[in-house]
Write a protein that holds these residues in place. Structure first.
Motif, PDB file in Angstrom:
ATOM      1  N   GLY A 106       6.277   6.453   1.838  1.00 16.93           N
ATOM      2  CA  GLY A 106       6.875   5.275   1.225  1.00 16.93           C
ATOM      3  C   GLY A 106       5.800   4.242   0.961  1.00 16.93           C
ATOM      4  N   ALA A 107       5.695   3.245   1.859  1.00 17.07           N
ATOM      5  CA  ALA A 107       4.662   2.222   1.675  1.00 17.07           C
ATOM      6  C   ALA A 107       4.535   1.356   2.927  1.00 17.07           C
ATOM      7  CB  ALA A 107       4.997   1.334   0.485  1.00 17.07           C
ATOM      8  N   LEU A 108       3.407   0.671   2.993  1.00 15.86           N
ATOM      9  CA  LEU A 108       3.183  -0.372   3.981  1.00 15.86           C
ATOM     10  C   LEU A 108       3.168  -1.700   3.241  1.00 15.86           C
ATOM     11  CD1 LEU A 108       0.169   1.145   5.948  1.00 15.86           C
ATOM     12  CD2 LEU A 108       2.539   1.031   6.703  1.00 15.86           C
ATOM     13  N   LEU A 109       3.883  -2.685   3.751  1.00 15.13           N
ATOM     14  CA  LEU A 109       3.838  -4.036   3.207  1.00 15.13           C
ATOM     15  C   LEU A 109       3.212  -4.918   4.273  1.00 15.13           C
ATOM     16  CD1 LEU A 109       5.938  -2.733   1.342  1.00 15.13           C
ATOM     17  CD2 LEU A 109       7.201  -4.863   1.402  1.00 15.13           C
ATOM     18  N   TYR A 110       2.193  -5.670   3.892  1.00 11.86           N
ATOM     19  CA  TYR A 110       1.540  -6.569   4.834  1.00 11.86           C
ATOM     20  C   TYR A 110       1.601  -7.981   4.284  1.00 11.86           C
ATOM     21  CZ  TYR A 110      -1.797  -8.761   7.925  1.00 11.86           C
ATOM     22  OH  TYR A 110      -2.377  -9.602   8.843  1.00 11.86           O
ATOM     23  N   HIS A 111       2.097  -8.895   5.110  1.00 10.83           N
ATOM     24  CA  HIS A 111       2.189 -10.306   4.729  1.00 10.83           C
ATOM     25  C   HIS A 111       1.005 -11.032   5.359  1.00 10.83           C
ATOM     26  CE1 HIS A 111       3.596 -14.355   4.203  1.00 10.83           C
ATOM     27  NE2 HIS A 111       4.731 -13.952   3.637  1.00 10.83           N
ATOM     28  N   PHE A 112       0.077 -11.496   4.529  1.00  9.29           N
ATOM     29  CA  PHE A 112      -1.119 -12.147   5.034  1.00  9.29           C
ATOM     30  C   PHE A 112      -0.832 -13.500   5.677  1.00  9.29           C
ATOM     31  CE2 PHE A 112      -2.866  -9.014   2.184  1.00  9.29           C
ATOM     32  CZ  PHE A 112      -3.968  -8.556   2.885  1.00  9.29           C
ATOM     33  N   GLY A 113       0.261 -14.141   5.316  1.00  7.48           N
ATOM     34  CA  GLY A 113       0.608 -15.431   5.905  1.00  7.48           C
ATOM     35  C   GLY A 113       1.210 -15.303   7.289  1.00  7.48           C
ATOM     36  N   THR A 114       2.141 -14.377   7.447  1.00  7.79           N
ATOM     37  CA  THR A 114       2.825 -14.217   8.733  1.00  7.79           C
ATOM     38  C   THR A 114       2.200 -13.119   9.586  1.00  7.79           C
ATOM     39  OG1 THR A 114       4.389 -12.585   7.872  1.00  7.79           O
ATOM     40  CG2 THR A 114       5.030 -14.918   7.717  1.00  7.79           C
ATOM     41  N   ARG A 115       1.335 -12.309   8.966  1.00  9.45           N
ATOM     42  CA  ARG A 115       0.676 -11.174   9.617  1.00  9.45           C
ATOM     43  C   ARG A 115       1.662 -10.089  10.039  1.00  9.45           C
ATOM     44  NH1 ARG A 115      -4.305 -13.401  13.062  1.00  9.45           N
ATOM     45  NH2 ARG A 115      -4.579 -11.154  13.177  1.00  9.45           N
ATOM     46  N   LYS A 116       2.809 -10.039   9.355  1.00 11.80           N
ATOM     47  CA  LYS A 116       3.806  -9.004   9.631  1.00 11.80           C
ATOM     48  C   LYS A 116       3.499  -7.767   8.796  1.00 11.80           C
ATOM     49  CE  LYS A 116       7.693 -12.013  10.703  1.00 11.80           C
ATOM     50  NZ  LYS A 116       9.029 -12.443  10.281  1.00 11.80           N
ATOM     51  N   LEU A 117       3.763  -6.622   9.403  1.00 14.46           N
ATOM     52  CA  LEU A 117       3.617  -5.339   8.732  1.00 14.46           C
ATOM     53  C   LEU A 117       4.992  -4.691   8.675  1.00 14.46           C
ATOM     54  CD1 LEU A 117       1.634  -3.162   7.620  1.00 14.46           C
ATOM     55  CD2 LEU A 117       1.515  -2.287   9.967  1.00 14.46           C
ATOM     56  N   THR A 118       5.377  -4.235   7.490  1.00 14.51           N
ATOM     57  CA  THR A 118       6.667  -3.574   7.311  1.00 14.51           C
ATOM     58  C   THR A 118       6.444  -2.202   6.697  1.00 14.51           C
ATOM     59  OG1 THR A 118       7.810  -5.682   7.009  1.00 14.51           O
ATOM     60  CG2 THR A 118       8.897  -3.735   6.122  1.00 14.51           C
ATOM     61  N   ARG A 158       0.854  -1.190   0.000  1.00 18.99           N
ATOM     62  CA  ARG A 158       0.000   0.000   0.000  1.00 18.99           C
ATOM     63  C   ARG A 158       0.889   1.239   0.000  1.00 18.99           C
ATOM     64  NH1 ARG A 158      -4.072   1.126   4.798  1.00 18.99           N
ATOM     65  NH2 ARG A 158      -2.728   2.852   5.380  1.00 18.99           N
ATOM     66  N   PRO A 159       0.997   1.909  -1.148  1.00 17.65           N
ATOM     67  CA  PRO A 159       1.803   3.135  -1.196  1.00 17.65           C
ATOM     68  C   PRO A 159       1.245   4.191  -0.244  1.00 17.65           C
ATOM     69  CG  PRO A 159       1.335   2.346  -3.405  1.00 17.65           C
ATOM     70  CD  PRO A 159       0.464   1.552  -2.459  1.00 17.65           C
ATOM     71  N   ARG A 212      10.841   6.133  -0.735  1.00 13.34           N
ATOM     72  CA  ARG A 212      10.052   5.966  -1.963  1.00 13.34           C
ATOM     73  C   ARG A 212      10.860   5.286  -3.065  1.00 13.34           C
ATOM     74  NH1 ARG A 212       5.174   7.305  -1.810  1.00 13.34           N
ATOM     75  NH2 ARG A 212       4.894   7.588  -4.032  1.00 13.34           N
ATOM     76  N   MET A 213      12.183   5.449  -3.047  1.00 18.46           N
ATOM     77  CA  MET A 213      13.029   4.777  -4.027  1.00 18.46           C
ATOM     78  C   MET A 213      12.990   3.262  -3.767  1.00 18.46           C
ATOM     79  SD  MET A 213      15.231   5.282  -6.642  1.00 18.46           S
ATOM     80  CE  MET A 213      15.968   6.873  -6.465  1.00 18.46           C
ATOM     81  N   LEU A 214      12.991   2.854  -2.500  1.00 20.46           N
ATOM     82  CA  LEU A 214      12.892   1.427  -2.185  1.00 20.46           C
ATOM     83  C   LEU A 214      11.545   0.885  -2.645  1.00 20.46           C
ATOM     84  CD1 LEU A 214      14.036  -1.158  -1.009  1.00 20.46           C
ATOM     85  CD2 LEU A 214      13.300  -0.368   1.259  1.00 20.46           C
ATOM     86  N   LEU A 215      10.498   1.655  -2.491  1.00 19.45           N
ATOM     87  CA  LEU A 215       9.190   1.241  -3.009  1.00 19.45           C
ATOM     88  C   LEU A 215       9.277   1.026  -4.519  1.00 19.45           C
ATOM     89  CD1 LEU A 215       6.149   0.734  -2.965  1.00 19.45           C
ATOM     90  CD2 LEU A 215       5.834   3.229  -3.009  1.00 19.45           C
ATOM     91  N   ALA A 216       9.929   1.923  -5.224  1.00 11.78           N
ATOM     92  CA  ALA A 216      10.090   1.777  -6.674  1.00 11.78           C
ATOM     93  C   ALA A 216      10.870   0.509  -7.011  1.00 11.78           C
ATOM     94  CB  ALA A 216      10.774   3.012  -7.262  1.00 11.78           C
ATOM     95  N   VAL A 217      11.892   0.205  -6.224  1.00  7.41           N
ATOM     96  CA  VAL A 217      12.664  -1.031  -6.430  1.00  7.41           C
ATOM     97  C   VAL A 217      11.766  -2.240  -6.230  1.00  7.41           C
ATOM     98  CG1 VAL A 217      14.536  -2.475  -5.524  1.00  7.41           C
ATOM     99  CG2 VAL A 217      14.901  -0.017  -5.844  1.00  7.41           C
ATOM    100  N   VAL A 218      11.028  -2.267  -5.134  1.00 11.18           N
ATOM    101  CA  VAL A 218      10.139  -3.397  -4.826  1.00 11.18           C
ATOM    102  C   VAL A 218       9.102  -3.570  -5.936  1.00 11.18           C
ATOM    103  CG1 VAL A 218       8.320  -4.154  -3.234  1.00 11.18           C
ATOM    104  CG2 VAL A 218      10.502  -3.342  -2.335  1.00 11.18           C
TER     105      VAL A 218
END
Length: 93
Positions: A24-36, A19-20, A41-47
């Motif tokens: 930058g962004a939020l990354l959510y892993h539905f399997g592990t329920r981790k939020l990063t 989720r931009p 913003r450059m790292l978001l572009a890389v991802v």
């Protein structure tokens, strides 16, 4: 677990949602329920470029990362790998 290397192909884990945000962004892993939080913003572009790039280095280049900054982005990808947010493409579950 293999540590990220810029000359390998990487993808977001299939269970990760991005989720931009203005910071930058939020990354959510539905399997592990981790939020990063990506606070770069450059790292978001890389991802976001990982899926279309043959290597992480190519994704970094596509996002505009300078050669001198590559080690910093390799470390960031390593942290995302340790939290299972990115996986090596040929090792998708």
């Amino acid at each position: 677990m293999t540590a990220p290397h810029l000359d390998r192909a990487w993808d977001l884990h299939p269970q990760v949602s991005v989720r931009p945000e203005p910071f930058g962004a939020l990354l959510y892993h539905f399997g592990t329920r981790k939020l990063t939080f990506l606070k770069d913003r450059m790292l978001l572009a890389v991802v976001q470029a990982l899926a279309a790039a043959p290597t992480a280095r190519a994704a970094c280049a596509a996002a505009g990362v300078d050669d001198k900054d590559m080690p910093r982005y390799e470390k960031a990808l390593a942290a995302l790998h340790r939290s299972s947010m990115v996986v090596e493409r040929n090792r998708l579950p």
